[in-house]
Design an enzyme around this catalytic site. Structure first.
Site, short mmCIF file in Angstrom:
data_model
loop_
_atom_site.label_atom_id
_atom_site.label_comp_id
_atom_site.label_asym_id
_atom_site.label_seq_id
_atom_site.Cartn_x
_atom_site.Cartn_y
_atom_site.Cartn_z
N GLY A 295 -43.41 29.98 -43.91
CA GLY A 295 -44.51 29.57 -42.86
C GLY A 295 -44.34 29.54 -41.42
O GLY A 295 -43.25 29.49 -40.95
N GLN B 90 -46.29 27.62 -32.67
CA GLN B 90 -44.85 27.97 -32.38
C GLN B 90 -44.64 29.06 -31.75
O GLN B 90 -43.50 29.47 -31.19
CB GLN B 90 -44.28 28.33 -33.82
CG GLN B 90 -44.21 26.75 -34.64
CD GLN B 90 -43.45 27.21 -36.10
OE1 GLN B 90 -44.18 27.29 -36.96
NE2 GLN B 90 -42.44 26.94 -36.10
N CYS C 77 -37.46 24.16 -40.38
CA CYS C 77 -38.59 24.88 -39.57
C CYS C 77 -38.10 25.75 -38.52
O CYS C 77 -36.90 25.56 -37.97
CB CYS C 77 -39.06 23.50 -38.74
SG CYS C 77 -40.34 23.91 -37.55
N LEU C 78 -38.80 26.92 -38.34
CA LEU C 78 -38.27 27.88 -37.42
C LEU C 78 -37.83 27.34 -36.04
O LEU C 78 -37.19 28.05 -35.27
CB LEU C 78 -39.08 29.27 -37.67
CG LEU C 78 -39.24 29.87 -38.98
CD1 LEU C 78 -40.08 31.01 -38.76
CD2 LEU C 78 -37.69 30.47 -39.28
N HIS D 33 -47.07 21.35 -43.42
CA HIS D 33 -46.16 21.44 -42.62
C HIS D 33 -46.65 22.09 -41.38
O HIS D 33 -46.43 21.90 -40.03
CB HIS D 33 -44.94 21.90 -42.74
CG HIS D 33 -43.79 22.36 -42.16
ND1 HIS D 33 -42.57 21.97 -41.98
CD2 HIS D 33 -43.86 23.28 -41.10
CE1 HIS D 33 -41.94 22.11 -41.06
NE2 HIS D 33 -42.40 23.15 -40.41
N GLU D 34 -47.28 23.34 -41.69
CA GLU D 34 -47.78 24.22 -40.71
C GLU D 34 -49.28 23.67 -40.06
O GLU D 34 -49.19 23.84 -38.78
CB GLU D 34 -48.11 25.61 -41.07
CG GLU D 34 -47.24 26.52 -41.84
CD GLU D 34 -45.85 26.37 -41.06
OE1 GLU D 34 -45.87 26.31 -39.69
OE2 GLU D 34 -44.59 26.52 -41.38
N HIS E 198 -47.93 21.23 -37.14
CA HIS E 198 -47.90 21.88 -35.96
C HIS E 198 -49.16 22.15 -35.01
O HIS E 198 -48.79 22.07 -33.76
CB HIS E 198 -47.25 23.17 -36.29
CG HIS E 198 -45.95 23.53 -36.55
ND1 HIS E 198 -44.90 23.11 -35.52
CD2 HIS E 198 -45.18 24.06 -37.61
CE1 HIS E 198 -43.69 23.31 -36.13
NE2 HIS E 198 -43.81 23.96 -37.47
NI NI Z 1 -42.32 24.44 -38.83
#
Ligand code: NI
Length: 170
Positions: A46, A51, A91-92, A133-134, A137
């Site tokens: 995701g 991000q 998470c990236l 989660h996304e 963000h």
């Molecule tokens: Ni994330």
């Protein structure tokens, strides 16, 4: 298509609240395509526009092992249907860390697709977690915010150390 640089915790830019998308234009579709490419290359399941430092309400998700179930959500709205689940999340923007987070099990998401058409999706399990989660963000919220401040502090210190080591060896 292009790979986009991903902001890393604790960048203050990850805390910016994303604004709604007025219209799904060609530029929005290009951004969605670049976000998918960036997410698959990372690799991740995701990615939010926040991000990649674009503060618009857009997320992309694909939790399939074969990368053949891409979902793009523009202006997503989540309704919690019920249940609770606890899963390890990464998470990236917080590379190398996984921690257990408690979230809703079943959700309903309403959004615009890449084609600009409204749609509704019901999700549970990993897909549900990933969408929640996304969407966090887009509010400037990260999964580490669900952890104790002690754990969060440790992660921040380790990431800073990794960055110093990378800079020293570059
Ligand atoms: Ni994330």
């Amino acid at each position: 298509m292009a790979l986009l640089p991903i902001l890393e915790y604790p960048s203050p830019r990850l805390r910016i609240r994303a604004q709604p998308v007025a219209e799904v234009t060609a530029a929005v579709r290009r951004l969605i395509d670049d976000m998918f490419e960036t997410m698959y290359a990372a690799p991740g399941i995701g990615l939010s526009a926040s991000q990649v430092d674009v503060h618009r309400r857009i997320i992309v998700v694909d939790v399939s092992p074969e990368h053949d179930a891409p979902h793009a959500f523009v202006n997503p709205e989540i309704e919690v249907l019920g249940g609770v689940q606890e899963r390890e999340e990464g998470c990236l923007s917080v590379p190398g860390f996984q921690e257990t987070v408690r979230r809703a099990e079943r959700i309903r998401v309403t959004a615009l697709g890449r084609d600009g058409e409204p749609f509704t999706l019901e999700a549970e399990g990993l897909l549900s977690v990933c969408i929640q989660h996304e969407c966090d963000h887009l509010e400037g919220k990260l999964f580490v915010d669900y952890l104790s401040s002690l754990k969060r502090g440790r992660i921040r210190k380790k990431l800073a150390k990794q960055r110093r080591e990378e800079a020293a060896s570059a």
